[in-house]
Design a protein around this motif. Structure first.
Motif, PDB file in Angstrom:
ATOM      1  N   ASP A   1     -45.511   1.616  14.425  1.00 22.05           N
ATOM      2  CA  ASP A   1     -44.513   1.240  15.211  1.00 22.05           C
ATOM      3  C   ASP A   1     -44.785  -0.223  15.954  1.00 22.05           C
ATOM      4  O   ASP A   1     -43.960  -0.613  16.843  1.00 22.05           O
ATOM      5  CB  ASP A   1     -44.375   2.433  16.496  1.00 22.05           C
ATOM      6  CG  ASP A   1     -45.790   2.447  17.051  1.00 22.05           C
ATOM      7  OD1 ASP A   1     -46.802   1.583  16.476  1.00 22.05           O
ATOM      8  OD2 ASP A   1     -46.080   2.942  18.232  1.00 22.05           O
ATOM      9  N   LYS A   2     -45.371  -1.007  15.385  1.00 17.57           N
ATOM     10  CA  LYS A   2     -45.523  -2.343  15.857  1.00 17.57           C
ATOM     11  C   LYS A   2     -45.042  -3.412  14.667  1.00 17.57           C
ATOM     12  O   LYS A   2     -44.936  -2.947  13.549  1.00 17.57           O
ATOM     13  CB  LYS A   2     -47.148  -2.764  16.111  1.00 17.57           C
ATOM     14  CG  LYS A   2     -47.377  -1.630  17.195  1.00 17.57           C
ATOM     15  CD  LYS A   2     -48.825  -2.072  17.819  1.00 17.57           C
ATOM     16  CE  LYS A   2     -49.422  -1.345  18.985  1.00 17.57           C
ATOM     17  NZ  LYS A   2     -48.504  -1.395  20.320  1.00 17.57           N
ATOM     18  N   LEU A   3     -45.069  -4.582  15.026  1.00 12.53           N
ATOM     19  CA  LEU A   3     -44.804  -5.761  13.849  1.00 12.53           C
ATOM     20  C   LEU A   3     -45.941  -6.850  13.857  1.00 12.53           C
ATOM     21  O   LEU A   3     -46.635  -7.052  15.083  1.00 12.53           O
ATOM     22  CB  LEU A   3     -43.449  -6.283  14.378  1.00 12.53           C
ATOM     23  CG  LEU A   3     -42.068  -5.728  14.351  1.00 12.53           C
ATOM     24  CD1 LEU A   3     -41.087  -6.409  14.997  1.00 12.53           C
ATOM     25  CD2 LEU A   3     -41.991  -5.224  13.020  1.00 12.53           C
ATOM     26  N   ALA A   4     -46.169  -7.167  12.917  1.00 14.86           N
ATOM     27  CA  ALA A   4     -47.297  -8.491  12.723  1.00 14.86           C
ATOM     28  C   ALA A   4     -46.396  -9.628  12.654  1.00 14.86           C
ATOM     29  O   ALA A   4     -45.755  -9.549  11.306  1.00 14.86           O
ATOM     30  CB  ALA A   4     -48.411  -8.313  11.657  1.00 14.86           C
ATOM     31  N   VAL A   5     -46.263 -10.790  13.482  1.00 18.97           N
ATOM     32  CA  VAL A   5     -45.674 -11.651  13.341  1.00 18.97           C
ATOM     33  C   VAL A   5     -46.379 -12.848  13.288  1.00 18.97           C
ATOM     34  O   VAL A   5     -47.114 -13.201  14.183  1.00 18.97           O
ATOM     35  CB  VAL A   5     -44.685 -11.785  14.658  1.00 18.97           C
ATOM     36  CG1 VAL A   5     -43.866 -13.023  14.567  1.00 18.97           C
ATOM     37  CG2 VAL A   5     -43.719 -10.558  14.955  1.00 18.97           C
ATOM     38  N   SER A   6     -46.359 -13.569  11.997  1.00 17.26           N
ATOM     39  CA  SER A   6     -47.295 -14.750  11.664  1.00 17.26           C
ATOM     40  C   SER A   6     -46.237 -15.974  11.772  1.00 17.26           C
ATOM     41  O   SER A   6     -45.181 -16.035  11.392  1.00 17.26           O
ATOM     42  CB  SER A   6     -47.769 -14.414  10.304  1.00 17.26           C
ATOM     43  OG  SER A   6     -48.716 -13.306  10.159  1.00 17.26           O
ATOM     44  N   GLY A   7     -47.108 -17.134  12.085  1.00 19.97           N
ATOM     45  CA  GLY A   7     -46.065 -18.359  12.192  1.00 19.97           C
ATOM     46  C   GLY A   7     -47.117 -19.541  12.564  1.00 19.97           C
ATOM     47  O   GLY A   7     -48.546 -19.405  12.678  1.00 19.97           O
ATOM     48  N   ASP A   8     -46.670 -20.722  12.728  1.00 26.62           N
ATOM     49  CA  ASP A   8     -47.241 -21.641  13.141  1.00 26.62           C
ATOM     50  C   ASP A   8     -47.076 -22.070  14.586  1.00 26.62           C
ATOM     51  O   ASP A   8     -45.805 -22.312  15.105  1.00 26.62           O
ATOM     52  CB  ASP A   8     -46.720 -23.174  12.337  1.00 26.62           C
ATOM     53  CG  ASP A   8     -47.210 -22.993  10.912  1.00 26.62           C
ATOM     54  OD1 ASP A   8     -48.099 -22.457  10.380  1.00 26.62           O
ATOM     55  OD2 ASP A   8     -46.170 -23.428  10.103  1.00 26.62           O
TER      56      ASP A   8
END
Length: 200
Positions: free
Chosen positions: A125-132
């Protein structure tokens, strides 16, 4: 020593995000894809750092950004967040002045902390948000765990809204902010809570 460096971010930040299913008590069903703008007046960026033997919390008072969210395909979603470095607030004007100096954030030279996503993965029920995340002139990859708080129609003048809370940690020394390590911890926990208004 009244100092305490940190951040953010982003961040900055890092910051931000989206939803995989309608979770609000509001009545409307979310659109499959929508663009949102961060409502800075109803959003928060806070950080936790260890000062000698006790935890200390601070915040940034100005955050903005845009989110493109696809509810049926969250992996297609994107987010960009910006934090005003000079808006750091630790409930002490002299300490805040020191934090914006060249000893820490160097706010005149680096006025914003930014986060730009490059990958979104749904995990339960969650999101893993990757980025710079970029802070103090240095860019590093970060991944935030994002909780989908809610979404739906609000008051008529405020329209359709979505809310998210992201948590992640950084080492400030990796961004070139090393003052007083280890008396003031290198590790910084960041929480970004966003209320976002649908724009289209």
């Amino acid at each position: 020593m009244k100092l305490l460096p940190i951040l953010v971010a982003a961040t900055v930040l890092p910051l931000a995000l989206f939803s995989a299913a309608p979770t609000s008590a509001a009545s409307n069903v979310a659109p499959d894809a929508a663009a949102y703008t961060v409502d800075g007046g109803h959003s928060s960026v806070v950080f936790r750092i260890q000062h000698f033997v006790a935890p200390f919390w601070g915040r940034f008072n100005k955050v903005s950004g845009t989110i493109n969210f696809d509810s049926k395909a969250p992996e297609k979603s994107t987010v960009e967040i910006a934090i005003d470095t000079a808006s750091v607030d630790t409930n002490d004007a002299e300490r805040d002045k020191h934090l914006t100096s060249q000893s820490f954030f160097s706010a005149k030279e680096f006025p914003t902390i930014t986060f730009k996503s490059n990958k979104v993965v749904k995990s339960g029920d969650k999101l893993a948000v990757s980025g710079d995340m970029t802070m103090h002139g240095t860019t590093k990859p970060v991944t935030a765990e994002v909780t989908i708080v809610g979404e739906g129609d609000t008051m008529p003048q405020m329209g359709y809204r979505a809310g998210f809370e992201a948590t992640f940690s950084i080492k400030r020394s990796e961004f070139g902010i090393k003052e007083y390590v280890p008396n003031i911890s290198d590790d910084v926990k960041i929480i970004v809570a966003l209320e976002c208004a649908k724009t289209k």
